[in-house]
Design a protein around this motif. Structure first.
Motif, mmCIF file in Angstrom:
data_model
loop_
_atom_site.group_PDB
_atom_site.id
_atom_site.type_symbol
_atom_site.label_atom_id
_atom_site.label_comp_id
_atom_site.label_asym_id
_atom_site.label_seq_id
_atom_site.Cartn_x
_atom_site.Cartn_y
_atom_site.Cartn_z
ATOM 1 N N MET A 153 0.829 -1.195 0.000
ATOM 2 C CA MET A 153 0.000 0.000 0.000
ATOM 3 C C MET A 153 0.874 1.260 0.000
ATOM 4 O O MET A 153 1.982 1.253 0.540
ATOM 5 N N THR A 154 0.360 2.313 -0.590
ATOM 6 C CA THR A 154 1.057 3.595 -0.559
ATOM 7 C C THR A 154 0.602 4.382 0.666
ATOM 8 O O THR A 154 -0.407 4.063 1.301
ATOM 9 N N GLN A 197 -7.751 -2.127 17.096
ATOM 10 C CA GLN A 197 -8.195 -3.314 16.355
ATOM 11 C C GLN A 197 -8.426 -3.010 14.882
ATOM 12 O O GLN A 197 -8.258 -3.894 14.026
ATOM 13 N N ASP A 198 -8.771 -1.753 14.572
ATOM 14 C CA ASP A 198 -8.928 -1.378 13.166
ATOM 15 C C ASP A 198 -7.576 -1.131 12.507
ATOM 16 O O ASP A 198 -7.393 -1.423 11.317
ATOM 17 N N LEU A 199 -6.638 -0.597 13.271
ATOM 18 C CA LEU A 199 -5.280 -0.451 12.740
ATOM 19 C C LEU A 199 -4.709 -1.814 12.358
ATOM 20 O O LEU A 199 -4.018 -1.952 11.338
ATOM 21 N N LYS A 200 -5.024 -2.813 13.135
ATOM 22 C CA LYS A 200 -4.496 -4.156 12.864
ATOM 23 C C LYS A 200 -5.105 -4.770 11.611
ATOM 24 O O LYS A 200 -4.511 -5.657 10.997
ATOM 25 N N LYS A 201 -6.285 -4.302 11.216
ATOM 26 C CA LYS A 201 -6.868 -4.744 9.944
ATOM 27 C C LYS A 201 -6.023 -4.238 8.777
ATOM 28 O O LYS A 201 -5.853 -4.936 7.772
ATOM 29 N N ILE A 202 -5.495 -3.033 8.954
ATOM 30 C CA ILE A 202 -4.615 -2.471 7.920
ATOM 31 C C ILE A 202 -3.276 -3.206 7.919
ATOM 32 O O ILE A 202 -2.702 -3.468 6.862
ATOM 33 N N VAL A 203 -2.797 -3.545 9.112
ATOM 34 C CA VAL A 203 -1.529 -4.271 9.233
ATOM 35 C C VAL A 203 -1.573 -5.578 8.452
ATOM 36 O O VAL A 203 -0.592 -5.972 7.800
ATOM 37 N N LYS A 204 -2.713 -6.254 8.464
ATOM 38 C CA LYS A 204 -2.850 -7.532 7.752
ATOM 39 C C LYS A 204 -2.634 -7.367 6.257
ATOM 40 O O LYS A 204 -2.170 -8.285 5.585
ATOM 41 N N LYS A 205 -2.951 -6.191 5.732
ATOM 42 C CA LYS A 205 -2.768 -5.932 4.310
ATOM 43 C C LYS A 205 -1.324 -5.578 3.975
ATOM 44 O O LYS A 205 -0.866 -5.781 2.849
ATOM 45 N N ILE A 206 -0.622 -5.026 4.965
ATOM 46 C CA ILE A 206 0.727 -4.522 4.717
ATOM 47 C C ILE A 206 1.817 -5.492 5.178
ATOM 48 O O ILE A 206 2.852 -5.617 4.543
ATOM 49 N N ASP A 225 6.704 -3.175 6.337
ATOM 50 C CA ASP A 225 7.147 -2.326 5.235
ATOM 51 C C ASP A 225 7.979 -1.186 5.823
ATOM 52 O O ASP A 225 7.440 -0.229 6.365
ATOM 53 N N TYR A 226 9.270 -1.335 5.730
ATOM 54 C CA TYR A 226 10.200 -0.369 6.340
ATOM 55 C C TYR A 226 9.988 1.049 5.822
ATOM 56 O O TYR A 226 9.793 1.990 6.607
ATOM 57 N N GLN A 227 10.014 1.226 4.497
ATOM 58 C CA GLN A 227 9.924 2.569 3.929
ATOM 59 C C GLN A 227 8.581 3.209 4.242
ATOM 60 O O GLN A 227 8.503 4.395 4.595
ATOM 61 N N LEU A 228 7.507 2.443 4.128
ATOM 62 C CA LEU A 228 6.180 2.980 4.418
ATOM 63 C C LEU A 228 6.068 3.385 5.884
ATOM 64 O O LEU A 228 5.452 4.404 6.209
ATOM 65 N N SER A 229 6.670 2.603 6.760
ATOM 66 C CA SER A 229 6.612 2.946 8.190
ATOM 67 C C SER A 229 7.278 4.290 8.448
ATOM 68 O O SER A 229 6.785 5.100 9.249
ATOM 69 N N LEU A 233 3.563 -0.687 14.116
ATOM 70 C CA LEU A 233 3.049 -2.036 13.925
ATOM 71 C C LEU A 233 3.588 -2.692 12.657
ATOM 72 O O LEU A 233 3.663 -3.916 12.574
ATOM 73 N N ILE A 234 3.974 -1.876 11.657
ATOM 74 C CA ILE A 234 4.454 -2.442 10.392
ATOM 75 C C ILE A 234 5.959 -2.279 10.197
ATOM 76 O O ILE A 234 6.516 -2.752 9.210
#
Length: 235
Positions: A1-2, A37-46, A49-53, A70-71
């Motif tokens: 993800m961007t 818990q909603d942030l973790k839904k996004i984590v499952k997709k990512i 990702d070092y650069q994105l973090s 988290l990522i």
């Protein structure tokens, strides 16, 4: 993800109730108030990702900063990255959780923790003590310097009541963590907790309370959880 895609997701999960609670704890605009818990839904997709973090943390948006932790890929995080993160950690959810988690899982955890606890800046010092708490939870006992931990417990006993507000909170947490995760030091941690007694921390306009370390440790002992290490600091 961007980064842009992530922000669209964050906005969609925004919750006014959560936002109001986080503001009382110290978060500031602009942010959306996304539940963990909603942030973790996004984590499952990512996944990781070092650069994105780095990009998310740099945004200054509290939701994005927490998600960054988290990522984050702890193996790619540099010492400079972590120093930049601790300087940007403007409130406790980031300074006492996000940054310490990644620091403890990185190759620089102990070095940075010992540096940060010497800081006159409240959030940086608090991050240092929280990093130490995560380190004892993650590392095998044989990888820990017991003599050093004893010295740090004595330091807490001596300094805690004169320390800065959030530093007191994280020092108290360190005593609990050492007692919970380092079986050799459980008794000493309990004695330290008893000598310290009640720790007064201003918790803002919240209902949060400071854990009373002797009681908290005793519960861990009674449940037979002493020495049970964590696989990750993040949650």
């Amino acid at each position: 993800m961007t980064k842009e895609e992530v922000f669209k997701e964050l906005e969609s999960y925004g919750n006014e109730g959560t936002k109001n609670v986080l503001i009382k704890h110290g978060a500031r605009e602009p942010f959306y108030g996304v539940k963990v818990q909603d942030l973790k839904k996004i984590v499952k997709k990512i996944k990781k990702d070092y650069q994105l973090s780095l990009e998310l943390y740099e945004s200054g948006n509290s939701d994005a900063m927490y998600l960054a932790g988290l990522i984050a890929d702890e193996k790619q995080m540099t010492k400079a990255d972590l120093q930049k993160w601790v300087k940007g950690a403007y409130w406790q959810m980031i300074s006492e959780y996000t940054v310490p988690w990644i620091a403890a899982e990185s190759d620089f955890g102990l070095e940075l923790a010992l540096e940060w606890i010497e800081s006159d800046e409240e959030n940086t010092a608090a991050a240092g003590w929280s990093t130490l708490s995560s380190l004892v939870a993650l590392k095998k006992d044989e990888e820990l310097d017991v003599t050093q931990l004893k010295s740090l417990l004595l330091r807490v006993e001596k300094d805690i009541h004169q320390s800065l507000n959030r530093v007191k909170y994280t020092m108290n947490g360190f005593v609990i963590s050492v007692g919970a995760y380092v079986e050799e030091l459980t008794d000493l941690s309990m004695k330290t907790a008893e000598k310290i007694g009640k720790v007064d921390v201003y918790m803002g306009k919240t209902s949060c309370k400071v854990p009373f370390a002797p009681e908290y440790l005793q519960k861990i002992i009674d449940k037979g959880r002493v020495g049970k290490k964590k696989k990750t600091a993040r949650c």
